[in-house]
Design a protein around this motif. Structure first.
Motif, short mmCIF file in Angstrom:
data_model
loop_
_atom_site.label_atom_id
_atom_site.label_comp_id
_atom_site.label_asym_id
_atom_site.label_seq_id
_atom_site.Cartn_x
_atom_site.Cartn_y
_atom_site.Cartn_z
N VAL A 157 -6.68 1.51 6.84
CA VAL A 157 -6.11 2.57 5.99
C VAL A 157 -4.82 2.08 5.34
CG1 VAL A 157 -5.08 4.87 6.02
CG2 VAL A 157 -7.21 4.45 7.26
N GLN A 158 -4.01 1.36 6.09
CA GLN A 158 -2.76 0.85 5.53
C GLN A 158 -3.03 -0.09 4.36
OE1 GLN A 158 0.00 -0.88 8.34
NE2 GLN A 158 1.08 -2.04 6.76
N GLU A 159 -3.99 -0.98 4.54
CA GLU A 159 -4.29 -1.96 3.50
C GLU A 159 -4.92 -1.33 2.27
OE1 GLU A 159 -7.02 -5.99 2.84
OE2 GLU A 159 -6.80 -5.10 4.83
N ARG A 160 -5.80 -0.35 2.48
CA ARG A 160 -6.58 0.19 1.37
C ARG A 160 -5.99 1.44 0.73
NH1 ARG A 160 -12.15 -0.70 1.24
NH2 ARG A 160 -12.12 0.84 -0.43
N PHE A 161 -5.27 2.28 1.51
CA PHE A 161 -4.93 3.60 0.99
C PHE A 161 -3.46 3.98 1.04
CE2 PHE A 161 -9.34 3.78 2.53
CZ PHE A 161 -9.96 4.01 1.31
N VAL A 162 -2.70 3.40 1.93
CA VAL A 162 -1.27 3.74 2.00
C VAL A 162 -0.59 3.28 0.73
CG1 VAL A 162 0.90 3.24 3.18
CG2 VAL A 162 -1.14 3.77 4.51
N ARG A 163 0.29 4.13 0.19
CA ARG A 163 1.03 3.78 -1.02
C ARG A 163 1.72 2.43 -0.82
NH1 ARG A 163 6.15 3.81 -3.00
NH2 ARG A 163 7.00 4.56 -1.02
N PRO A 164 1.40 1.46 -1.67
CA PRO A 164 1.96 0.13 -1.48
C PRO A 164 3.46 0.10 -1.74
CG PRO A 164 0.73 0.25 -3.53
CD PRO A 164 0.47 1.53 -2.81
N ARG A 165 4.17 -0.76 -1.01
CA ARG A 165 5.60 -0.94 -1.20
C ARG A 165 5.84 -1.70 -2.51
NH1 ARG A 165 6.01 2.81 1.67
NH2 ARG A 165 6.79 2.81 3.81
N VAL A 166 6.70 -1.14 -3.34
CA VAL A 166 6.91 -1.68 -4.69
C VAL A 166 8.37 -2.05 -4.90
CG1 VAL A 166 6.79 -1.17 -7.16
CG2 VAL A 166 5.00 -0.33 -5.63
N THR A 167 8.58 -3.25 -5.41
CA THR A 167 9.88 -3.64 -5.93
C THR A 167 9.89 -3.36 -7.42
OG1 THR A 167 10.27 -5.38 -4.29
CG2 THR A 167 11.46 -5.56 -6.37
N VAL A 168 10.85 -2.59 -7.89
CA VAL A 168 11.03 -2.36 -9.33
C VAL A 168 12.10 -3.30 -9.83
CG1 VAL A 168 11.77 -0.74 -11.11
CG2 VAL A 168 10.28 0.04 -9.25
N VAL A 169 11.76 -4.09 -10.86
CA VAL A 169 12.71 -5.02 -11.46
C VAL A 169 12.93 -4.62 -12.91
CG1 VAL A 169 13.23 -7.42 -12.02
CG2 VAL A 169 11.90 -6.89 -9.96
N VAL A 170 14.16 -4.31 -13.24
CA VAL A 170 14.53 -4.04 -14.63
C VAL A 170 15.16 -5.31 -15.19
CG1 VAL A 170 15.96 -2.68 -16.20
CG2 VAL A 170 14.86 -1.57 -14.23
N GLN A 171 14.57 -5.81 -16.26
CA GLN A 171 15.07 -7.04 -16.85
C GLN A 171 16.12 -6.71 -17.90
OE1 GLN A 171 11.62 -9.68 -17.78
NE2 GLN A 171 12.23 -10.50 -15.79
N ALA A 172 17.37 -6.98 -17.54
CA ALA A 172 18.49 -6.64 -18.41
C ALA A 172 19.04 -7.83 -19.16
CB ALA A 172 19.61 -5.99 -17.59
N GLY A 173 18.75 -9.04 -18.69
CA GLY A 173 19.18 -10.24 -19.42
C GLY A 173 20.68 -10.26 -19.65
N ALA A 203 10.99 3.30 -6.32
CA ALA A 203 11.31 1.93 -5.94
C ALA A 203 11.63 1.84 -4.45
CB ALA A 203 12.48 1.41 -6.76
N ASP A 204 10.90 1.00 -3.73
CA ASP A 204 11.27 0.68 -2.36
C ASP A 204 12.35 -0.38 -2.34
OD1 ASP A 204 9.17 2.25 -0.80
OD2 ASP A 204 7.93 1.13 -2.19
N GLU A 205 12.48 -1.08 -3.45
CA GLU A 205 13.55 -2.06 -3.66
C GLU A 205 13.84 -2.05 -5.15
OE1 GLU A 205 14.31 -6.66 -2.36
OE2 GLU A 205 12.41 -6.24 -3.39
N PHE A 206 15.12 -2.07 -5.53
CA PHE A 206 15.48 -1.99 -6.95
C PHE A 206 16.32 -3.21 -7.30
CE2 PHE A 206 17.04 -0.61 -10.96
CZ PHE A 206 16.19 0.40 -11.41
N ALA A 223 11.93 -10.59 -5.59
CA ALA A 223 11.31 -9.44 -4.92
C ALA A 223 10.93 -9.78 -3.49
CB ALA A 223 10.09 -8.98 -5.70
N THR A 224 11.03 -8.79 -2.61
CA THR A 224 10.62 -8.97 -1.22
C THR A 224 9.37 -8.16 -0.88
OG1 THR A 224 12.06 -7.18 -0.42
CG2 THR A 224 13.01 -9.40 -0.51
N ASN A 225 8.90 -7.32 -1.80
CA ASN A 225 7.69 -6.53 -1.58
C ASN A 225 6.49 -7.19 -2.26
OD1 ASN A 225 8.58 -4.21 -0.01
ND2 ASN A 225 9.80 -3.67 -1.80
#
Length: 425
Positions: A213-229, A261-264, A309-311
């Motif tokens: 269930v964790q692999e298939r259905f749990v909301r995946p952990r996401v790193t959000v990266v904003v590219q600001a340059g 974001a689990d990581e920003f 990213a770590t996720n």
């Protein structure tokens, strides 16, 4: 306010299959892993009360209130009168923000289902026999197994009242095309599941089921990266710091995307100028990361994002996308989880939108490095070497009916036009 849709999976079976026990154990295991779990229980009987006659809240309902909220420190319950029976998908839609929702029952909801069959339950034994016969005959899941159940019934001795009840219980409660796993202690059911390519777990293998269930259905952990340059030639200054509605544009991106974001991370070559974000958004824990390579270009920027990213899932968004969508990030992540793709990228008549897409770190990072070694700088240069899942425009509009997710501002004039439109000036 951003509402994060909750992924859901249903545990189904016949009466006395042990659904409640299995759901209880599964929820406990997932919660111990640190996940936020919601649950839904299907009650087949018309009318039930979770409050007791004589209590104040019960009296409110008895007086005619259509909705009553009972609130106490740390708890809240809502009892609401509805017309007919709500669809399970509507119930889950009203439960946003969970890592996963475990549903007990609702076989016909369209949700992916985990089928439980227990040898000590006569109806389950009958289902297992029909399921096994279907596997032997090579019938695809989704075939009308009801006819097979009726044939099995007729081949046996005349049924007594209990057998008739069991037959009624299995005739419309067999594995279907939505069945994603089987939990059973019946050997022929296990073998049938293997024949159909469906994962099968023993009744006491809660850890294995929770892993699935964790692999298939749990909301995946996401790193959000904003590219600001950094400095933008066409904008004449840093896009991250250009004012929009009286504040730096980067603030708008943080506020729109941080809820999912689990990581920003913000990639920038001017971290000292963005240091104010730590104080402005202390709960977001923003990481400011310099470019990994001293080379300009979209692909080097992707490398920086993926390496930082770590996720496992990395959503990459350009800082000039004024209407960047948190809901789209979640939808892309769920699509990646369901499809197994390395990249889920919006696609429209103009092509791909790689800077509001999501990337699987493990699959993409080697391909990006290889493309860079070949002298590539285009964001899409590595797409032929990974699995791509297009997210079409109609899906984008389902997530964001107003559209506009990919509108970006490259010049002061474009930014002013967007700002005037948004503010109704």
């Amino acid at each position: 306010m951003v509402t994060i849709p909750s992924p859901a999976v249903a545990v189904v079976g016949r009466h006395n299959s042990g659904k409640t026990t299995l759901v209880e154990q599964l929820i406990s295991d997932l919660v111990q892993r640190g996940f936020d779990v919601g649950s839904v229980k299907h009650h087949s009987h018309v009318g039930f009360e979770i409050d007791h006659p004589g209590k104040d809240s019960y009296r409110h309902r008895a007086a005619g209130a259509r909705e009553t909220v009972i609130a106490a420190p740390g708890q809240m319950a809502c009892i609401k009168t509805v017309e007919g029976e709500l669809e399970c998908t509507d119930i889950v839609r009203g439960m946003p923000g969970h890592d996963v929702v475990i549903v007990e029952g609702y076989r016909k909801s369209g949700l992916p289902t985990i089928e439980i069959m227990r040898s000590g339950n006569a109806a389950d034994a009958r289902v297992a026999a029909v399921f096994a016969e279907g596997a032997r005959q090579g019938w695809p899941l989704g075939t009308d197994f009801t006819q097979r159940a009726r044939a099995q019934r007729d081949a046996n001795a005349p049924l007594d009242r209990q057998d008739q009840s069991d037959y009624q219980d299995i005739s419309n409660k067999l594995p279907t095309a939505t069945t994603v796993a089987v939990v059973t202690d019946i050997e022929e059911a296990h073998k049938a599941a293997v024949s159909y390519g469906i994962p099968s777990f023993s009744l006491d293998d809660i850890t294995g089921l929770a892993d699935f269930v964790q692999e298939r259905f749990v909301r995946p952990r996401v790193t959000v990266v904003v590219q600001a340059g950094g400095e933008s030639r066409r904008m004449g200054q840093s896009k991250a710091l250009v004012l929009f509605d009286g504040r730096p544009l980067i603030c708008r991106l943080v506020e729109r995307l941080s809820p999912v974001a689990d990581e920003f991370i913000i990639t920038t070559n001017e971290p000292e100028r963005l240091a104010f974000l730590d104080e402005a958004y202390p709960d977001v824990h923003i990481r400011l990361v310099r470019d990994a390579l001293n080379v300009r270009g979209a692909l080097p920027g992707l490398l920086t994002a993926l390496e930082a990213a770590t996720n496992p899932y990395v959503a990459i968004v350009a800082c000039d996308m004024v209407f960047a969508s948190a809901s789209l990030v979640v939808a892309e992540a769920l699509e990646m989880s369901a499809s197994g793709a390395d990249v889920v990228v919006p696609a429209n008549k103009h092509g791909y939108e790689p800077f509001h897409a999501i990337y699987r770190r493990e699959g993409c990072l080697p391909a990006v490095r290889a493309a860079l070694e070949d002298g590539e700088k285009r964001a899409q240069a590595f797409f032929d070497d990974v699995t791509i899942r297009e997210f079409p425009q109609e899906r984008v509009l389902e997530v964001e009916p107003m559209g506009g997710c990919f509108v970006n501002a490259n010049t002061p004039e474009e930014l002013h036009s967007i700002e005037a439109s948004l503010l109704g000036q």
